[in-house]
Scaffold this active site. Structure first.
Site, PDB file in Angstrom:
ATOM      1  CG  ASP A   1      -1.711   7.772   0.318  1.00 36.37           C
ATOM      2  OD1 ASP A   1      -0.792   8.591   0.253  1.00 36.37           O
ATOM      3  OD2 ASP A   1      -2.547   7.603  -0.595  1.00 36.37           O
TER       4      ASP A   1
ATOM      5  CG  ASP B   1      -1.631   1.260   1.475  1.00 38.76           C
ATOM      6  OD1 ASP B   1      -2.361   1.688   0.565  1.00 38.76           O
ATOM      7  OD2 ASP B   1      -1.437   1.867   2.549  1.00 38.76           O
TER       8      ASP B   1
ATOM      9  CG  ASP C   1      -2.029   2.296   6.506  1.00 34.43           C
ATOM     10  OD1 ASP C   1      -2.098   2.022   5.293  1.00 34.43           O
ATOM     11  OD2 ASP C   1      -2.579   3.297   7.004  1.00 34.43           O
TER      12      ASP C   1
END
Length: 227
Positions: A13, A11, A174
């Protein structure tokens, strides 16, 4: 016996870069321009990772489709202005240790790297160029061409493009959206604690790591790679 190709999908961001300042500022500007109540910082960060056409209705469920469209466009316009004014690298700095972790993994001949993000292609390409990562990723999957996370389409496409089986891939992210996407695609999910969702939300993760050194150790142990 030749080792199989492996793929580590990141991922962006909240995992590789910390873009929360400009994300919150841009979403705030979009709501203000529409004259709508601005969501809390926590609510805005809670939808990071989703494609905008899914994220915005979650933030403003009582608004109309036309208003949602205006918010999406307002966010894009604001984010683009901030990126042009400050530069993509400043707007979304790499987390400490991120570049070194990418380089260490890429040093293994049988390990490929990719990204799967809710960003647009234009935003992702600008970010990768700003950080000098043009040759780092063999596959780049973004919101322009896929359903929003946690749909597994991005991972399926990444596996196909890299020529790697699901059993030989991991997804690093995240948010719960990343881990749910990994689970839906049949790949191992590794959650990180420094991003935008609380570790307790990463229920579909196989492992959760505290820093990039722990991430490297977890991946090398998982695949018995050289340290």
């Amino acid at each position: 016996m030749t080792a199989p190709l492996r793929l580590v999908i990141f991922d962006v961001d909240g995992t590789l870069v910390d873009s929360q300042g400009h994300i919150v500022a841009s979403m705030t500007a979009a709501f203000q321009a529409l004259g709508a109540a601005v969501p809390t910082r926590e609510a805005i960060l809670g939808i990071v990772g989703l494609s905008l056409d899914v994220a915005v209705p979650r933030l403003a469920p009582t608004l109309s489709g036309a208003q949602h469209g205006a918010l999406v466009q307002g966010y894009k316009d604001s984010y683009r202005r901030l990126r042009l004014a400050h530069g993509a690298a400043e707007a979304s700095p790499l987390y400490p240790g991120a570049l070194e972790a990418l380089q260490r993994l890429a040093a293994n001949d049988d390990v490929l790297l990719g990204v799967a993000t809710g960003k647009s292609k234009r935003g992702l390409d600008a970010l990768i160029e700003a950080h000098g990562l043009e040759r780092m990723f063999v596959t780049r999957q973004c919101a322009d061409f896929h359903p929003s996370k946690p749909h597994p389409s991005m991972i399926h496409a990444a596996l196909s493009e890299a020529g790697v089986d699901a059993a030989n891939a991991v997804m690093v992210g995240d948010t719960s959206f990343d881990m749910d996407m990994a689970q839906a695609a049949g790949v191992t999910g590794i959650g990180v604690t420094w991003g935008y969702h609380a570790p307790a939300a990463l229920t579909a993760a196989t492992d959760i790591v505290q820093d990039f050194d722990a991430l490297h150790s977890t991946i090398t142990t998982h695949w018995s790679l050289p340290v």
